[in-house]
Design an enzyme around this catalytic site. Structure first.
Site, PDB file in Angstrom:
ATOM      1  N   LYS A 112       0.854  -1.211   0.000  1.00 44.85           N
ATOM      2  CA  LYS A 112       0.000   0.000   0.000  1.00 44.85           C
ATOM      3  C   LYS A 112       0.879   1.247   0.000  1.00 44.85           C
ATOM      4  CE  LYS A 112      -3.842   2.020   2.693  1.00 44.85           C
ATOM      5  NZ  LYS A 112      -4.756   1.846   3.833  1.00 44.85           N
TER       6      LYS A 112
ATOM      7  N   SER B  31     -10.275   0.305   7.425  1.00 42.27           N
ATOM      8  CA  SER B  31      -9.669   0.362   6.098  1.00 42.27           C
ATOM      9  C   SER B  31      -9.000  -0.891   5.564  1.00 42.27           C
ATOM     10  CB  SER B  31      -8.654   1.502   6.052  1.00 42.27           C
ATOM     11  OG  SER B  31      -9.328   2.734   6.146  1.00 42.27           O
TER      12      SER B  31
ATOM     13  N   SER C   3      -9.801   2.462   3.152  1.00 38.51           N
ATOM     14  CA  SER C   3      -8.880   3.127   2.270  1.00 38.51           C
ATOM     15  C   SER C   3      -7.967   2.175   1.488  1.00 38.51           C
ATOM     16  CB  SER C   3      -8.025   4.108   3.053  1.00 38.51           C
ATOM     17  OG  SER C   3      -7.193   3.429   3.962  1.00 38.51           O
TER      18      SER C   3
END
Lengths: 95, 493, 489
Positions: free
Chosen positions: C78, C182, C158
């Site tokens: 990420k 998230s 997210s």
């Protein structure tokens, strides 16, 4: 509690984010939607409750007093938008 | 609620145009903690260095960086608190103080707001006229120092160096207990001495190890506290005095003209000797303090406090009392000796087994006098405690006169060596043999018969004879013996 | 070649050991898959050359018997995690061009264990979002589509890029972070497994901070075993993170015995919200039945302050974020809008660099910390956290784990939710877990009426991820969930 445009302008100034005058009404609206929703917390009885001071129950770890870091000016400056001889360069600060 | 602990002292009032005024002073001293590394990062806390060399990723506030506390800095704060007889808080919290400035890379300073590591304490200062004055300490907390921005390297740009960013500072806040510029100067001076004794701050004001923000207000003697102004970042004790005096008069002037004093932050301009308002674009800062979520509350256990207590050195006040009691020193002399721990230690080595007053005289008047002249410190002294002690012994034994001793001191200063050996080698021994002295005196009296007659009427002329005798004996005659024998022979009382 | 990307981490691990294929072959298969799936916009930075280099090194280690637990396994990272010399921007314009000179502890842990990096994954800007619609690099598309529809759907957020990439098999596994949900919510939307570990289990050093007291890194993977494998490598003590505990990391795989006899499972009644879709409610019941059938005891519990978690979160998280994001000022890295004085520079840089959702949250955060409001908002929210944590502690005396839905709906289409509060409600089941600092795992358990994945969430005691893995494994096995998105890209 809700905010008005003057307050939004003041908060934006505190946060150092430029908000155009024409954007203030929309921002005021959006923030107030969120703030109105948060009002429901007033229902909760928090008398005598301590705020959470640590999520993880452990004592704070401490470092020994020895030089174990630094001496890496190139690394520090590697992503600088503007630099001169290992100084960060910024527009003048008006005192 | 400010508690007023001082009785108004007319000797300290300032005479204004319309009446007397009292100054009220409080101080916030920022003292850089003596430590190798920074408060929340392992980079070097050493003064100076190449730009951005003593900087870690944490100090530069790179994305994802986190603080980890230096345990020794905590000990240093506790140590200082104990030196100020203050309450050590077993539980304290680090808060973020949020504001924007280029030398503050995180956009916040990690400090302590409502729950500092050290609470109330006292510092006692000795003032020449009033004796002991107790100045209350409000609190002491730990916080990060900021970096340095230089605005004069370039017409339109500022240069930022983060070497100092993140170094540990102790902020020591006094109660508004001071009533004159002299008291304020004495307070800072004593605070500096205490921390140097403890080894918690080197007090080097030129390097910025010690800076003071001074809060000054004026009021009618014993009346309501007035509005105060803060004079920021004063970095010399001399400037503190000037700044306070100027500011007090400025405020008095405003009030006597019927105006009101605005609460504001001011800077002291050393060149003009005036304080001026810091006109900045922003209104009162809203620092939005909240507990730093990257840290945990600081918990200090009894064991740590006990260990530190046990290892405390003798502090200035205790040392002064002991020196006065043990060596019969005057207040004044004791004060000079305790100014630096090294000076007091040096003195005690010299005074051991010797007359305290004699030792004090030689250490303070001769050695310190000479060191000061050459801008040297006691650690730099070319004359050791042993050497100085030997000189004192030689005088005490009567082996040399005081005058010769000064010459001997000079020789040891310039060339080093063992004082006794030098006296032997260079024949500096005092002549005490009364026979030899009598002989010298007889010669001089014989050669100056007229003068010898006049002495009976003008006894002061004996000084001239003493001088002659000393000259003829190469300064080695024992002055007391010369004096005594001359008086006998010349028939003077 | 494309069969190689069908292998789970545990299967790929076996295959590499058995020399059925090389690390380079495995990585090459993924590199090709990544290229083919660009329409999903899951990656913001592909690093194929670096990946192949790392794979070559892995092959050497595999040959000499020096293989680490993740040797040669291609992962997506990420964009919130610092990766040395590689794009790390939290998918924000304000970190334009930022290439850290350091690896996050988590990244380093994975590399030390032999993992290969395929690239950096898309996400909501600064991890603020529940649909990956706020990224500077554009939306991420969920590989899943509704039955008989080709409307693009959001993957959740997210960690939208992470979830999408894992579901689309364009990485073997991915890292995510979870502040309010998230990891778990996007895992739920994409039929993957996502675990948010206990706060303090995984180091935050080198992860761009959003809300310091809530952020935790964790894996998103194809199944429970893979996520246990990944978490074992990601987690470690870390002297550089004060909030990271010094406890050794257990062998999570070993905990997956499948034996939950006597396990006491709590069903918190306050999680039954108004308007909950029927298929989700049904799935929740089925989950409870599955666990009962395997010998667990299922009881109702009460967590009375549940509904206050989300509004309290929207005080605490923005407050901490407003302070954490103050360092993005154009001075030392990232975007700088040239200006005549420093204040102008700050204001213009931040206005240009931050997206609207980030600006909204920074302003809320600044407001709730400001003079006069701190007690009314921030302190109150922190007190509510204490109450939420107490609710759980009270319940832990009667149960060992809790079962709840993961999300209030299946994946939706971008633009369908514009009201910020409605968007925030996506996290209604997940956010309590962050507020209490507990571990939580989302495991796919069924399909919605429209054929989209639905997940169940298990919440555990502090540092009891082992029970989560063991229980999630049961749900995974007994739900019979095996759906995969059709490859339409």
């Amino acid at each position: 509690m809700s905010v008005d445009q003057t307050t939004v302008r003041r908060i934006a100034q505190l946060a150092r984010i430029k908000v155009k005058d024409e954007d203030l009404p929309a921002l005021e609206g959006e923030l107030n939607v969120i703030l109105d929703w948060i009002e429901m917390l007033n229902e909760v009885d928090i008398d005598g409750v301590e705020p959470m001071t640590a999520v993880v129950e452990t004592s704070m770890k401490k470092r020994k007093d020895e030089i174990s870091d630094g001496a890496m000016p190139d690394s520090i400056m590697a992503n600088a938008p503007a630099s001169d001889d290992h100084f960060f360069v910024v527009p003048k600060v008006v005192e | 609620m400010i508690v007023d602990t001082r009785t108004p002292d007319p000797k300290k009032f300032i005479k204004g145009a319309t009446g007397d005024w009292e100054i009220v002073i409080g101080m916030e001293v920022h003292a850089q903690v003596s430590a190798k590394a920074k408060l929340f990062s392992g980079a070097s806390a050493e003064f100076g260095g190449e730009p951005n060399d003593h900087v870690s990723l944490v100090d530069a506030a790179m994305p994802g960086m986190l603080p980890v506390i230096n345990g020794f800095c905590v000990e240093q704060a506790v140590r200082t608190g104990l030196g100020l007889k203050a309450e050590i808080n077993r539980y304290s919290v680090f808060d973020r103080k949020n504001y924007f400035y280029p030398d503050l890379p995180q956009g916040y300073q990690i400090s302590q707001y409502k729950q500092p590591v050290v609470g109330e304490g006292t510092e006692t200062i000795d003032m020449p006229d009033e004796g002991r004055v107790e100045v209350g300490i409000e609190r002491l907390h730990l916080e990060q120092d900021a970096g340095k921005s230089m605005h004069d390297q370039h017409p339109s740009m500022s240069f930022v160096d983060l070497n100092r960013s993140g170094c540990a500072l102790m902020e020591i806040v006094s109660k508004p207990d001071m009533r004159s510029a002299d008291e304020a100067k004495a307070y800072v001076s004593k605070l500096r001495t205490i921390m140097r004794y403890l080894g918690t701050c080197d007090g080097n004001m030129e390097q910025g190890s010690l800076r003071a923000d001074i809060n000054v207000s004026v009021r009618e003697p014993g009346g309501e506290f007035g509005t105060r102004c803060e004079i920021k970042n004063v970095n010399s004790i001399r400037f503190m005095g000037q700044a306070i005096e100027y500011e007090a008069r400025r405020q008095i002037g405003i009030l006597e003209d019927g105006g009101t004093v605005d609460q504001e932050t001011r800077l002291f301009d050393a060149r003009s000797g005036e304080t001026r308002s810091m006109r900045s674009k922003e209104e009162a800062h809203d620092y939005r303090y909240f507990p730093d979520p990257d840290l945990l509350p600081l918990q200090i256990d009894e064991a740590m406090i006990d260990d530190i207590k046990a290892s405390l050195p003798e502090l200035p006040d205790e040392k002064k009392a002991r020196l006065i009691a043990s060596y019969s020193l005057s207040d004044y002399d004791a004060d000079i000796l305790i100014g630096e721990q090294a000076s007091a230690d040096f003195f005690e080595l010299v005074a051991k087994g010797r007359d305290g007053k004699a030792a004090a005289n030689w250490v303070i008047n001769e050695l310190f006098g000479r060191l000061n002249k050459e801008g040297r410190g006691i650690s730099d002294s070319p004359v050791s405690a042993d050497q100085l002690g030997a000189i004192v012994d030689l005088i005490d034994e009567g082996t040399i006169s005081g005058k010769i001793a000064k010459e001997l001191f000079e020789i040891v200063w310039q060339e080093g060596g063992d004082p006794r050996a030098i006296v032997e080698d260079r024949g500096m021994k005092q002549v005490t043999d009364t026979g030899a002295i009598e002989a010298a005196i007889d010669e001089i009296i014989a050669a100056n018969a007229e003068k010898a007659e006049q002495v009976k009427d003008k006894p002061n002329m004996i000084g001239w004879f003493v001088g002659q005798v000393m000259k003829s004996t190469g300064g080695k005659a024992n002055p007391q013996a010369v004096n005594q024998i001359l008086r006998d022979k010349l028939g003077v009382e | 070649m494309s069969e190689l990307t069908e292998l789970t981490i545990s299967a790929a691990r076996e295959g590499l050991k058995a020399k059925s294929f090389s690390a380079v072959e495995l990585t090459q298969a993924y590199v090709t898959a990544v290229e083919r799936a660009r329409i999903l916009n899951a990656y913001v930075k592909e690093t194929p050359e670096l990946a192949l280099e790392m794979a070559k090194t892995s092959d050497k280690r595999l040959a000499t018997g020096d293989a680490g637990p993740l040797e040669g396994i291609p992962l997506g990272i990420k964009d919130l995690f610092a990766t040395k010399g590689v794009h790390t921007q939290a998918c924000s314009h304000i970190l334009d061009g930022f290439k850290p000179t350091y690896n996050a502890t988590v990244t380093q842990n994975l590399f030390d264990d032999g993992a290969v990096m395929l690239g950096k994954l898309n996400m909501d800007e600064f991890a603020m979002g529940s649909s990956n619609e706020t990224s500077y690099y554009g939306n991420v598309i969920n590989p899943w589509r509704r039955k008989d529809s080709n409307v693009a759907l959001v993957p959740g957020g997210s960690s939208g890029g992470s979830a999408s990439a894992v579901a689309a098999h364009i990485c073997a596994g991915a890292t995510g972070t979870d502040t309010g949900g998230s990891i778990r919510q996007p895992a739920a939307f994409t039929g993957t497994v996502g675990i948010k570990p206990t706060y303090g289990r995984v180091s935050r050093w080198g992860i761009v901070a959003f809300a310091s007291s809530l952020d935790q890194a964790g894996p998103i993977a194809r199944d429970v075993r893979d996520s246990a494998i990944l978490l074992k490598s990601m987690a470690s003590p870390d002297p550089k993170d004060t909030t990271c505990v010094d406890q050794p990391v257990p062998d999570y795989e070993a905990a997956m015995t499948g034996d939950i006899r006597g396990l006491r499972v709590g069903i918190p009644k306050e999680y039954r919200v108004d308007g909950m879709p029927g298929d989700i409610d049904a799935l929740w019941h089925q989950g409870a039945d599955m666990l009962k059938a395997r010998g667990a005891e299922v009881v109702e519990v009460s967590l009375p302050h549940t509904k206050y978690a989300l509004p309290a979160y929207y005080i605490v998280a923005p407050a901490e974020a407003s302070s954490n994001l103050a360092r993005y000022d154009g001075v030392r890295y990232g975007l700088r809008v040239p200006s005549d004085d420093i204040t102008e520079m700050y204001e213009r840089t931040r206005a240009a660099g931050f997206g609207p959702e980030v600006i909204r949250r920074v302003l809320i955060g600044t407001y709730v910390l400001s003079a006069g409001y701190y007690d009314a908002y921030y302190v109150k929210a922190q007190k509510i956290r204490t109450l939420i944590k107490r609710d759980f502690e009270e319940a832990w005396s009667r149960v060992d784990v809790m079962l709840t839905p993961a999300t209030p709906s299946a994946a939706f289409a971008p633009g369908e939710i514009t009201d910020p509060v409605r968007m925030y409600l996506n996290d209604v089941f997940t956010v309590t877990v962050n507020m209490a600092g507990l571990p939580g795992i989302a495991v796919p358990a069924g399909l919605s009426d429209e054929g989209l994945p639905l997940a169940l969430q298990l919440i555990g005691r502090p540092f009891d991820e082992e029970t989560l893995f063991r229980t999630a494994q049961v749900i995974e096995e007994d739900s019979g969930y095996s759906a995969h998105p059709e490859v339409w890209w």
